[in-house]
Scaffold this motif. Structure first.
Motif, PDB file in Angstrom:
ATOM      1  N   GLN A 190       0.661   2.896  -4.763  1.00  0.00           N
ATOM      2  CA  GLN A 190      -0.742   2.743  -5.499  1.00  0.00           C
ATOM      3  C   GLN A 190      -0.893   3.706  -6.662  1.00  0.00           C
ATOM      4  N   SER A 245       0.811  -1.336  -0.038  1.00  0.00           N
ATOM      5  CA  SER A 245       0.157  -0.050   0.028  1.00  0.00           C
ATOM      6  C   SER A 245       0.696   1.266   0.019  1.00  0.00           C
ATOM      7  N   ARG A 296      -9.135   0.225 -13.506  1.00  0.00           N
ATOM      8  CA  ARG A 296      -8.689   0.310 -12.061  1.00  0.00           C
ATOM      9  C   ARG A 296      -9.220   1.556 -11.611  1.00  0.00           C
ATOM     10  N   SER A 342     -10.212   2.268  -8.477  1.00  0.00           N
ATOM     11  CA  SER A 342      -9.904   2.404  -6.931  1.00  0.00           C
ATOM     12  C   SER A 342      -8.188   1.894  -6.592  1.00  0.00           C
ATOM     13  N   TRP A 343      -7.728   2.717  -5.548  1.00  0.00           N
ATOM     14  CA  TRP A 343      -6.543   2.323  -5.286  1.00  0.00           C
ATOM     15  C   TRP A 343      -6.012   0.895  -5.322  1.00  0.00           C
ATOM     16  N   ILE A 344      -5.011   0.730  -6.058  1.00  0.00           N
ATOM     17  CA  ILE A 344      -4.577  -0.670  -6.045  1.00  0.00           C
ATOM     18  C   ILE A 344      -2.967  -0.777  -6.063  1.00  0.00           C
ATOM     19  N   SER A 345      -2.256  -1.498  -5.362  1.00  0.00           N
ATOM     20  CA  SER A 345      -0.807  -1.526  -5.275  1.00  0.00           C
ATOM     21  C   SER A 345       0.018  -1.653  -6.503  1.00  0.00           C
ATOM     22  N   LYS A 353      -0.419   7.286  -5.482  1.00  0.00           N
ATOM     23  CA  LYS A 353      -0.415   7.700  -4.061  1.00  0.00           C
ATOM     24  C   LYS A 353       0.730   7.113  -3.530  1.00  0.00           C
ATOM     25  N   LEU A 362     -16.194  -0.266 -15.658  1.00  0.00           N
ATOM     26  CA  LEU A 362     -16.147  -1.593 -15.293  1.00  0.00           C
ATOM     27  C   LEU A 362     -14.834  -2.535 -15.306  1.00  0.00           C
ATOM     28  N   TYR A 363     -14.065  -2.410 -16.199  1.00  0.00           N
ATOM     29  CA  TYR A 363     -12.798  -3.247 -16.385  1.00  0.00           C
ATOM     30  C   TYR A 363     -11.643  -2.209 -16.114  1.00  0.00           C
ATOM     31  N   VAL A 383      -0.588  -5.136 -15.185  1.00  0.00           N
ATOM     32  CA  VAL A 383      -2.231  -5.339 -15.198  1.00  0.00           C
ATOM     33  C   VAL A 383      -2.864  -4.105 -15.987  1.00  0.00           C
ATOM     34  N   ILE A 384      -3.958  -4.356 -16.368  1.00  0.00           N
ATOM     35  CA  ILE A 384      -4.818  -3.469 -17.171  1.00  0.00           C
ATOM     36  C   ILE A 384      -5.238  -2.473 -16.140  1.00  0.00           C
ATOM     37  N   ALA A 401      -9.129   0.139 -19.289  1.00  0.00           N
ATOM     38  CA  ALA A 401      -9.915  -0.770 -20.575  1.00  0.00           C
ATOM     39  C   ALA A 401     -10.487  -0.011 -21.519  1.00  0.00           C
TER      40      ALA A 401
END
Lengths: 428, 161
Positions: A355, A352, A373, A375-378, A404, A370-371, A384-385, A388
């Motif tokens: 991100q 974390s 990212r 929201s925050w992701i590490s 972040k 929908l496809y 990774v996509i 999209a």
């Protein structure tokens, strides 16, 4: 159409003759009805021409067999070749059809209009034109076809020039060389010019160009047929286009061509013209391949968070610092992956402390929420996509990539940096 | 040796069937993983397929609002059921589905005098933190965190209803 001369038919006696007369009458009705529609020209030899005398002729006994000719501007003989136009106006327009040439203005031998030698080429022209429409005349050694009208027949004592000069002129039935004319509309023709056949283009709104010709100089309108095909066979009919009433000799598609060669599709296109009477044939179709072009750009290449303390968190959601803004400059929907190198020394990736997420700019929706990212992701070292189905149209082709960062508790001092890798691929 | 027309016909048919079989094997897109109906607890997913150029992914079996993915691309997905198929320029595969399960989990990080509670699951979480007589509730999105003071903590995470 060869017109019967006066007095050819005489009525017979008895039932069989009546049947023939009845048959001819019925035929005449049909004939009349057919000629009553649309443009046509009727011609015959007459001594009282109230329509359009093409030329005059007269023999020694005042008849119209084996005769000499006269240009009607010089006055008329007893007989004239008299024509009447329906829905068209006849003229002595030599730029349209030169029928005959005369040795003299009157009492003259005749020559085929296109005769060019050997011997003298006569200089008095007999011409005929029609507007609207086109007259085409030629000499034939057979009877005129049924759709033609006959303006007479000629014969010469000088057979070495194929009876085409120094000739007498007479009724159509008199000599074997007959002056046959057709009248009607010339259908236009279309030739495709650009793009060339089997062209590859990255333009999703291509412009098609062609040329149209009409021998009658009628104004032309066009239709274009753009048909989508699958290389595996068959049509992808959901993206066929058929546009009518095009006044120009080019057409730019209004809604982009959806099917890409990358996915095994192509388009055939063809055009036809309409001159108000007839359609041209469809031009020989050409194939067009729409190929993808993946191009992206970013407004900034660096995001600088400045000086930070341990445990402190900063992000780009409030535009301080500014986030990356990715712009799709290509011609297709794309998917964009994100991966990065390590930012911190005390902790690795996939935590974390480092991100990302994607967000809309003022251009929305520019990607699939929908496809993507959102929201925050590490951040990880494997791609990774992030975005999209990102749009490519100019008004919807940007997206924010927010970062972040949180300084780990046990992170030492110094400059910290990470390289983010954004990779875009075809997303349609 | 004499071969009847019937024999020749049978041989031709066998060859034809073999040709069709080979075409089927070598040219029909084939899905490898995830297998049909699989329940997946991880959010990151990749697709394996053969004889195809791309995958079409959708939340519906009718493939509305679909996503097209080329080979070698990983994807994070929200919990739910998804349908997918692979396509080449000449054919497409069967349709399979899989389900990303809702995963509720938290990670705790000790930072100086506070504790960071991170939503490491794949859904919004309702976090309850009890500290002696105090009870505090938080809602945290996946990947996000909240901070609370150190102490005798009782932390509970639930899927947000």
């Amino acid at each position: 159409m060869e017109m019967p001369k006066k007095g050819v038919c005489s009525s017979g006696k008895g039932g069989r003759a009546s049947q023939i007369i009845l048959f001819i009458f019925i035929l005449s009705v049909f004939f009349y009805v057919n000629l009553s529609f649309g443009k046509n020209i009727t011609c015959n030899f007459t001594s009282s021409c109230s329509h359009f005398p093409v030329f005059s002729l007269q023999n020694d006994s005042g008849g119209y067999f084996n005769a000499h000719a006269r240009n009607v501007s010089f006055g008329t003989y007893n007989y004239s070749m008299c024509c009447a136009g329906s829905d068209t106006t006849l003229s002595y327009n030599c730029s349209e059809q030169l029928i005959l040439k005369l040795e003299n203005m009157t009492n003259s031998h005749v020559q085929a209009g296109n005769y060019s030698g050997p011997g003298i080429v006569y200089n008095t022209s007999i011409c005929m034109g029609a507007e609207p429409g086109t007259i085409n005349c030629s000499f034939r050694d057979t009877n005129c076809p049924s759709s033609y009208f006959c303006l007479g027949s000629i014969a010469s004592s000088d057979t070495s020039v194929n009876n085409l000069t120094n000739a007498h002129i007479g009724d159509c039935s008199e000599y074997s060389k007959k002056l046959c004319c057709s009248f009607g509309n010339n259908a236009p023709t279309v030739t495709l010019t650009y793009p060339v056949d089997n062209a590859n283009t990255t333009l999703r709104f291509p412009t098609f160009n062609w040329t149209g010709e009409d021998a009658d100089n009628d104004p032309l309108i066009y239709e274009i047929n753009i048909t989508c095909y699958s290389e595996s066979g068959g049509q992808c009919s959901s993206d066929n286009r058929y546009i009518t009433n095009i006044n120009a000799t080019n057409y730019t598609v209004q809604n982009y061509l959806q099917k890409l060669k990358d996915n095994g599709f192509y388009y055939n296109w063809t055009v036809r013209a309409y001159d108000g009477t007839d359609y041209s044939n469809w031009a020989i179709f050409r194939r067009l391949n729409i190929v993808s072009e993946i191009v992206t750009s970013m407004n900034v290449s660096n995001v600088l968070f400045g000086s930070m303390n341990q445990s402190q968190t900063k992000d780009t959601t409030t535009d301080n610092p500014l986030p990356f803004v990715l712009q799709n400059d290509g011609n297709c929907y794309i998917n964009t992956t994100l991966n990065a190198s390590s930012l911190w020394q005390s902790v690795g990736l996939n935590t974390s402390y480092y991100q990302f997420k994607v967000d809309n700019t003022t251009e929305k929706p520019s990607f699939s929420w929908l496809y993507s990212r959102t929201s925050w992701i590490s951040i990880n070292s494997s791609a990774v996509i992030a975005l999209a189905s990102m749009n490519w149209s100019d008004v919807l082709d940007t997206a924010e990539i927010d970062l972040k960062v949180t300084v780990p508790d046990n992170e030492g001092p110094g400059n910290k940096s990470s390289i983010l890798v954004l990779t875009s691929s075809l997303g349609e | 040796m004499k071969i009847s027309y019937a024999c020749l016909l049978i041989i031709c048919l066998i060859f034809l069937a073999a040709a069709f079989f080979l075409v089927f094997i070598f040219f029909t897109p084939r899905l490898v993983s995830p297998i049909s109906g699989r329940l997946i607890s991880e959010s990151e997913i990749s697709f394996e397929f053969e004889n195809a150029d791309y995958v079409i992914l959708s939340r519906t079996g009718e493939f509305e609002d679909s996503l097209i993915l080329r080979k070698g691309v990983n994807l994070y997905l929200e919990p739910g059921t998804y349908f997918w198929k692979a396509k080449s320029n000449i054919a497409e595969s069967e349709v399979r589905n899989f389900t990303i399960q809702t995963r509720v989990s938290i990670n705790l990080l000790e930072i100086n005098r506070s504790i960071e509670i991170i939503n490491s699951g794949n859904t919004e979480e309702n976090i309850t933190v009890k500290n002696n007589e105090t009870v505090v509730y938080f809602v945290i999105n996946p990947g996000e965190y909240i901070e609370t003071e150190k102490g005798e903590l009782n932390i509970e995470a639930r899927e947000l209803e």
